[in-house]
Design a protein around this motif. Structure first.
Motif, short mmCIF file in Angstrom:
data_model
loop_
_atom_site.label_atom_id
_atom_site.label_comp_id
_atom_site.label_asym_id
_atom_site.label_seq_id
_atom_site.Cartn_x
_atom_site.Cartn_y
_atom_site.Cartn_z
N MET A 1 0.83 -1.19 0.00
CA MET A 1 0.00 0.00 0.00
C MET A 1 0.87 1.24 0.00
N ALA A 2 0.39 2.27 -0.64
CA ALA A 2 1.10 3.54 -0.66
C ALA A 2 0.83 4.30 0.64
N LYS A 3 1.75 5.18 0.96
CA LYS A 3 1.61 5.97 2.18
C LYS A 3 0.30 6.76 2.17
N LYS A 4 -0.04 7.34 1.02
CA LYS A 4 -1.26 8.15 0.93
C LYS A 4 -2.50 7.32 1.21
N ASP A 5 -2.52 6.07 0.76
CA ASP A 5 -3.65 5.19 1.02
C ASP A 5 -3.77 4.90 2.51
N ASP B 1 6.36 12.36 8.14
CA ASP B 1 6.70 12.06 9.53
C ASP B 1 6.81 10.56 9.80
N TYR B 2 6.39 9.72 8.86
CA TYR B 2 6.32 8.28 9.12
C TYR B 2 6.86 7.48 7.94
N ALA B 3 7.49 6.36 8.24
CA ALA B 3 7.93 5.42 7.22
C ALA B 3 6.71 4.60 6.77
N ALA B 4 6.81 3.99 5.61
CA ALA B 4 5.70 3.20 5.06
C ALA B 4 5.29 2.06 6.01
N ALA B 5 6.27 1.39 6.59
CA ALA B 5 5.97 0.28 7.50
C ALA B 5 5.26 0.78 8.76
N GLU B 6 5.66 1.96 9.23
CA GLU B 6 5.02 2.53 10.41
C GLU B 6 3.56 2.88 10.11
N LEU B 7 3.33 3.46 8.93
CA LEU B 7 1.95 3.80 8.54
C LEU B 7 1.09 2.55 8.40
N ALA C 1 -5.06 8.00 4.31
CA ALA C 1 -6.50 8.18 4.08
C ALA C 1 -7.32 7.19 4.91
N ALA C 2 -6.86 5.94 4.99
CA ALA C 2 -7.57 4.92 5.77
C ALA C 2 -7.52 5.25 7.27
N ILE C 3 -6.39 5.75 7.74
CA ILE C 3 -6.26 6.13 9.15
C ILE C 3 -7.20 7.28 9.47
N LYS C 4 -7.26 8.26 8.57
CA LYS C 4 -8.16 9.41 8.79
C LYS C 4 -9.61 8.96 8.80
N ALA C 5 -9.98 8.04 7.90
CA ALA C 5 -11.35 7.55 7.84
C ALA C 5 -11.72 6.78 9.12
N THR D 1 13.62 3.21 -2.14
CA THR D 1 13.10 2.51 -0.96
C THR D 1 12.65 3.49 0.11
N SER D 2 13.52 4.41 0.49
CA SER D 2 13.21 5.32 1.60
C SER D 2 12.41 6.53 1.16
N LYS D 3 12.35 6.77 -0.14
CA LYS D 3 11.65 7.94 -0.71
C LYS D 3 12.25 9.25 -0.23
N THR D 4 13.54 9.23 0.07
CA THR D 4 14.26 10.42 0.49
C THR D 4 14.70 11.19 -0.75
N ALA D 5 14.43 12.49 -0.77
CA ALA D 5 14.82 13.32 -1.91
C ALA D 5 16.28 13.75 -1.75
N ILE D 6 17.03 13.60 -2.84
CA ILE D 6 18.42 14.05 -2.90
C ILE D 6 18.41 15.17 -3.93
N ILE D 7 18.45 16.40 -3.45
CA ILE D 7 18.20 17.56 -4.30
C ILE D 7 19.51 18.19 -4.75
N ARG D 8 19.63 18.37 -6.05
CA ARG D 8 20.83 18.96 -6.65
C ARG D 8 20.94 20.42 -6.21
N GLY D 9 22.14 20.82 -5.81
CA GLY D 9 22.41 22.20 -5.47
C GLY D 9 21.98 22.61 -4.07
N SER D 10 21.50 21.65 -3.26
CA SER D 10 21.07 22.02 -1.91
C SER D 10 22.27 22.29 -1.00
N GLY D 11 23.43 21.76 -1.37
CA GLY D 11 24.63 21.95 -0.57
C GLY D 11 24.68 21.06 0.66
N GLU D 12 23.59 20.45 1.01
CA GLU D 12 23.50 19.60 2.19
C GLU D 12 23.56 18.13 1.78
N GLY D 13 24.22 17.34 2.59
CA GLY D 13 24.20 15.90 2.39
C GLY D 13 22.92 15.33 2.97
#
Length: 128
Positions: A1-5, A22-28, A8-12, A92-104
């Motif tokens: 299941m996707a995080k958004k699904d 704020d949460y990993a997919a397994a946590e959700l 939505a199910a938790i809210k319902a 896997t982690s869905k972490t964004a690695i943004i070009r030019g951010s200067g941060e690791g």
């Protein structure tokens, strides 16, 4: 299941709106299961929501020991290299690695990350 699904199910089920970042997919998935279990699991749901929620400072990295992700796997700090043509999203982690951010950014040290390092699209950031 996707995080958004899951969100939505938790809210319902509970009326509680959670932030996807704020949460990993397994946590959700765990929270969704508790939310759909009914009122008898509500206290456990509330406890897990606070337990799983990541502070802003650790959203891109893991918690616990340096170099390990919250799930216990190894992490590596990277940024987009000169050969990289844009920003990347870790599969896997869905972490964004943004070009030019200067941060690791801390990402799981897995085959995708190692392949991107070998191709020089990403470079490892060494911290002191």
């Amino acid at each position: 299941m996707a995080k958004k699904d899951d969100i939505a199910a938790i809210k319902a089920a509970t009326g509680v709106t959670l932030k996807e970042t704020d949460y990993a997919a397994a946590e959700l998935a765990t929270l969704r299961q508790l939310a759909e279990s009914g009122e008898d699991k509500r206290a456990e749901f509330n406890t897990k929501v606070e337990e799983f929620k990541k502070p802003a400072a650790t959203q891109t990295g893991g918690e616990g020991k340096e170099g390990e992700e919250a799930d216990g796997g190894p992490t590596i700090t990277v940024k987009v290299g000169d050969k990289g043509s844009g920003s990347y999203l870790h599969p896997t982690s869905k972490t964004a690695i943004i070009r030019g951010s200067g941060e690791g950014v801390k990402v799981p040290d897995d085959s995708w990350t190692q392949d991107m390092l070998a191709k020089r699209f990403l470079i490892e950031v060494r911290t002191k």
